[in-house]
Design a protein around this motif. Structure first.
Motif, PDB file in Angstrom:
ATOM      1  N   MET A 126      -0.210  16.748 -20.186  1.00  0.00           N
ATOM      2  CA  MET A 126       0.406  17.842 -19.328  1.00  0.00           C
ATOM      3  C   MET A 126       1.699  18.375 -20.299  1.00  0.00           C
ATOM      4  SD  MET A 126       2.036  18.314 -15.576  1.00  0.00           S
ATOM      5  CE  MET A 126       0.470  18.266 -15.014  1.00  0.00           C
ATOM      6  N   THR A 127       1.645  19.488 -20.415  1.00  0.00           N
ATOM      7  CA  THR A 127       2.891  19.982 -21.134  1.00  0.00           C
ATOM      8  C   THR A 127       4.244  19.942 -20.204  1.00  0.00           C
ATOM      9  OG1 THR A 127       2.559  22.190 -20.711  1.00  0.00           O
ATOM     10  CG2 THR A 127       1.364  21.186 -22.400  1.00  0.00           C
ATOM     11  N   VAL A 128       5.424  20.139 -21.183  1.00  0.00           N
ATOM     12  CA  VAL A 128       6.521  20.312 -20.381  1.00  0.00           C
ATOM     13  C   VAL A 128       6.436  21.814 -19.502  1.00  0.00           C
ATOM     14  CG1 VAL A 128       9.077  20.960 -20.596  1.00  0.00           C
ATOM     15  CG2 VAL A 128       8.013  18.915 -21.885  1.00  0.00           C
ATOM     16  N   ALA A 129       5.927  22.858 -20.230  1.00  0.00           N
ATOM     17  CA  ALA A 129       5.600  24.179 -19.543  1.00  0.00           C
ATOM     18  C   ALA A 129       4.843  24.110 -18.347  1.00  0.00           C
ATOM     19  CB  ALA A 129       4.970  25.043 -20.557  1.00  0.00           C
ATOM     20  N   ARG A 130       3.930  23.238 -18.290  1.00  0.00           N
ATOM     21  CA  ARG A 130       2.968  22.987 -16.902  1.00  0.00           C
ATOM     22  C   ARG A 130       3.994  22.278 -15.832  1.00  0.00           C
ATOM     23  NH1 ARG A 130      -1.812  19.651 -15.308  1.00  0.00           N
ATOM     24  NH2 ARG A 130      -2.480  20.758 -13.267  1.00  0.00           N
ATOM     25  N   SER A 131       4.798  21.348 -16.190  1.00  0.00           N
ATOM     26  CA  SER A 131       5.682  20.801 -15.462  1.00  0.00           C
ATOM     27  C   SER A 131       6.659  21.533 -14.520  1.00  0.00           C
ATOM     28  CB  SER A 131       6.161  19.316 -16.096  1.00  0.00           C
ATOM     29  OG  SER A 131       7.258  18.934 -15.222  1.00  0.00           O
ATOM     30  N   LEU A 132       7.325  22.407 -15.634  1.00  0.00           N
ATOM     31  CA  LEU A 132       8.050  23.349 -15.072  1.00  0.00           C
ATOM     32  C   LEU A 132       7.568  24.179 -14.325  1.00  0.00           C
ATOM     33  CD1 LEU A 132       9.818  23.902 -18.457  1.00  0.00           C
ATOM     34  CD2 LEU A 132      10.959  22.673 -16.365  1.00  0.00           C
ATOM     35  N   LEU A 133       6.414  24.898 -14.511  1.00  0.00           N
ATOM     36  CA  LEU A 133       5.784  25.694 -13.571  1.00  0.00           C
ATOM     37  C   LEU A 133       5.513  24.846 -12.170  1.00  0.00           C
ATOM     38  CD1 LEU A 133       4.154  28.367 -12.987  1.00  0.00           C
ATOM     39  CD2 LEU A 133       1.986  27.320 -13.975  1.00  0.00           C
ATOM     40  N   LEU A 134       5.265  23.604 -12.345  1.00  0.00           N
ATOM     41  CA  LEU A 134       4.889  23.094 -10.889  1.00  0.00           C
ATOM     42  C   LEU A 134       6.239  22.940 -10.135  1.00  0.00           C
ATOM     43  CD1 LEU A 134       2.431  20.312 -12.009  1.00  0.00           C
ATOM     44  CD2 LEU A 134       2.040  22.185 -10.452  1.00  0.00           C
ATOM     45  N   PHE A 135       7.052  22.666 -10.899  1.00  0.00           N
ATOM     46  CA  PHE A 135       8.530  22.767 -10.145  1.00  0.00           C
ATOM     47  C   PHE A 135       8.975  23.895  -9.600  1.00  0.00           C
ATOM     48  CE2 PHE A 135      10.138  18.948 -12.688  1.00  0.00           C
ATOM     49  CZ  PHE A 135      10.168  18.119 -11.618  1.00  0.00           C
ATOM     50  N   VAL A 136       8.648  25.169 -10.158  1.00  0.00           N
ATOM     51  CA  VAL A 136       8.784  26.514  -9.742  1.00  0.00           C
ATOM     52  C   VAL A 136       8.042  26.647  -8.393  1.00  0.00           C
ATOM     53  CG1 VAL A 136       8.602  28.869 -10.120  1.00  0.00           C
ATOM     54  CG2 VAL A 136       9.690  27.480 -11.923  1.00  0.00           C
ATOM     55  N   LEU A 137       6.655  26.288  -8.619  1.00  0.00           N
ATOM     56  CA  LEU A 137       5.771  26.580  -7.398  1.00  0.00           C
ATOM     57  C   LEU A 137       6.277  25.655  -6.285  1.00  0.00           C
ATOM     58  CD1 LEU A 137       2.377  26.442  -9.238  1.00  0.00           C
ATOM     59  CD2 LEU A 137       3.476  28.299  -8.262  1.00  0.00           C
ATOM     60  N   ALA A 138       6.581  24.339  -6.625  1.00  0.00           N
ATOM     61  CA  ALA A 138       7.230  23.623  -5.326  1.00  0.00           C
ATOM     62  C   ALA A 138       8.484  24.203  -4.750  1.00  0.00           C
ATOM     63  CB  ALA A 138       7.519  22.026  -5.976  1.00  0.00           C
ATOM     64  N   ALA A 139       9.395  24.756  -5.599  1.00  0.00           N
ATOM     65  CA  ALA A 139      10.552  25.481  -5.040  1.00  0.00           C
ATOM     66  C   ALA A 139      10.051  26.519  -3.970  1.00  0.00           C
ATOM     67  CB  ALA A 139      11.479  25.629  -6.176  1.00  0.00           C
ATOM     68  N   LEU A 140       9.257  27.616  -4.552  1.00  0.00           N
ATOM     69  CA  LEU A 140       8.653  28.413  -3.818  1.00  0.00           C
ATOM     70  C   LEU A 140       8.214  28.040  -2.621  1.00  0.00           C
ATOM     71  CD1 LEU A 140       7.304  30.849  -6.468  1.00  0.00           C
ATOM     72  CD2 LEU A 140       9.400  31.293  -5.107  1.00  0.00           C
ATOM     73  N   THR A 175       2.663  16.524  -5.805  1.00  0.00           N
ATOM     74  CA  THR A 175       1.705  15.308  -6.270  1.00  0.00           C
ATOM     75  C   THR A 175       1.251  15.706  -7.609  1.00  0.00           C
ATOM     76  OG1 THR A 175      -0.053  15.968  -5.216  1.00  0.00           O
ATOM     77  CG2 THR A 175       1.449  14.621  -4.094  1.00  0.00           C
ATOM     78  N   LEU A 176       1.175  16.830  -8.129  1.00  0.00           N
ATOM     79  CA  LEU A 176       0.698  17.105  -9.504  1.00  0.00           C
ATOM     80  C   LEU A 176       1.516  16.945 -10.601  1.00  0.00           C
ATOM     81  CD1 LEU A 176      -0.969  20.598  -8.208  1.00  0.00           C
ATOM     82  CD2 LEU A 176      -2.205  18.346  -8.254  1.00  0.00           C
ATOM     83  N   GLN A 177       2.564  16.715 -10.505  1.00  0.00           N
ATOM     84  CA  GLN A 177       3.634  16.169 -11.525  1.00  0.00           C
ATOM     85  C   GLN A 177       3.022  15.189 -12.489  1.00  0.00           C
ATOM     86  OE1 GLN A 177       6.109  17.753 -13.029  1.00  0.00           O
ATOM     87  NE2 GLN A 177       6.343  19.251 -11.731  1.00  0.00           N
ATOM     88  N   PRO A 178       3.165  15.071 -13.627  1.00  0.00           N
ATOM     89  CA  PRO A 178       2.531  14.222 -14.699  1.00  0.00           C
ATOM     90  C   PRO A 178       2.957  12.678 -14.489  1.00  0.00           C
ATOM     91  CG  PRO A 178       4.046  15.480 -15.691  1.00  0.00           C
ATOM     92  CD  PRO A 178       3.680  16.032 -14.488  1.00  0.00           C
ATOM     93  N   ASP A 179       4.277  12.657 -14.074  1.00  0.00           N
ATOM     94  CA  ASP A 179       5.025  11.352 -14.004  1.00  0.00           C
ATOM     95  C   ASP A 179       4.348  10.501 -12.548  1.00  0.00           C
ATOM     96  OD1 ASP A 179       7.192   9.054 -13.021  1.00  0.00           O
ATOM     97  OD2 ASP A 179       7.746   9.941 -15.126  1.00  0.00           O
ATOM     98  N   ALA A 180       4.108   9.319 -12.665  1.00  0.00           N
ATOM     99  CA  ALA A 180       3.711   8.362 -11.643  1.00  0.00           C
ATOM    100  C   ALA A 180       4.496   7.869 -10.424  1.00  0.00           C
ATOM    101  CB  ALA A 180       2.888   7.175 -11.998  1.00  0.00           C
ATOM    102  N   HIS A 181       5.914   8.125 -10.897  1.00  0.00           N
ATOM    103  CA  HIS A 181       7.208   7.820 -10.343  1.00  0.00           C
ATOM    104  C   HIS A 181       7.592   8.844  -9.212  1.00  0.00           C
ATOM    105  CE1 HIS A 181       6.832   5.082 -13.598  1.00  0.00           C
ATOM    106  NE2 HIS A 181       7.299   4.279 -13.037  1.00  0.00           N
ATOM    107  N   PHE A 182       7.138   8.659  -7.698  1.00  0.00           N
ATOM    108  CA  PHE A 182       7.626   9.358  -6.596  1.00  0.00           C
ATOM    109  C   PHE A 182       9.281   9.644  -6.759  1.00  0.00           C
ATOM    110  CE2 PHE A 182       9.404   9.847  -2.440  1.00  0.00           C
ATOM    111  CZ  PHE A 182       8.628  11.047  -2.011  1.00  0.00           C
ATOM    112  N   GLY A 183       9.957   8.495  -6.983  1.00  0.00           N
ATOM    113  CA  GLY A 183      11.493   8.619  -6.918  1.00  0.00           C
ATOM    114  C   GLY A 183      11.979   9.664  -8.022  1.00  0.00           C
TER     115      GLY A 183
END
Length: 111
Positions: free
Chosen positions: A1-15, A52-60
């Motif tokens: 997963m790219t940083v761009a996709r991760s950033l997009l997921l953060f934006v979607l989560a924020a919205l 939950t779609l973020q690439p990192d496996a650590h919830f915290g």
């Protein structure tokens, strides 16, 4: 997963989370009714799923980093939706939070 996709997921989560909280606020505090509250609850649930779609496996780690996105996103939401004008300290605080997001999520880590 790219940083761009991760950033997009953060934006979607924020919205989803900020929008959901705003809808509940409107339903309760502005007396707009149960439909607004219900839509807010659904949006808040969508936030939980998107995270939950973020690439990192650590919830915290994901939730800690998202906290910084939430701070900046909340100020932006207030500007766009409610006409809020942040002062320089709000902006500086949001930038500090976003630097924290970058460090938590994207700093190189040894194996």
């Amino acid at each position: 997963m790219t940083v761009a996709r991760s950033l997009l997921l953060f934006v979607l989560a924020a919205l989803a989370e900020i929008g959901g909280a705003w809808l509940v606020w409107q339903g309760v505090r502005e007396h707009r009714g149960w439909l607004w509250i219900g839509a807010g609850v659904i949006a808040l649930g969508a936030y939980g799923f998107v995270a939950t779609l973020q690439p990192d496996a650590h919830f915290g780690r994901i939730l800690a980093a998202y906290g910084g996105v939430f701070v900046a996103g909340s100020l932006a939401w207030g500007m766009v939706v409610d006409g809020f004008r942040p002062d320089r300290w709000d902006v500086l605080g949001a930038l500090v939070c976003l630097v924290g997001v970058a460090l938590i999520m994207y700093a190189p880590r040894g194996a």
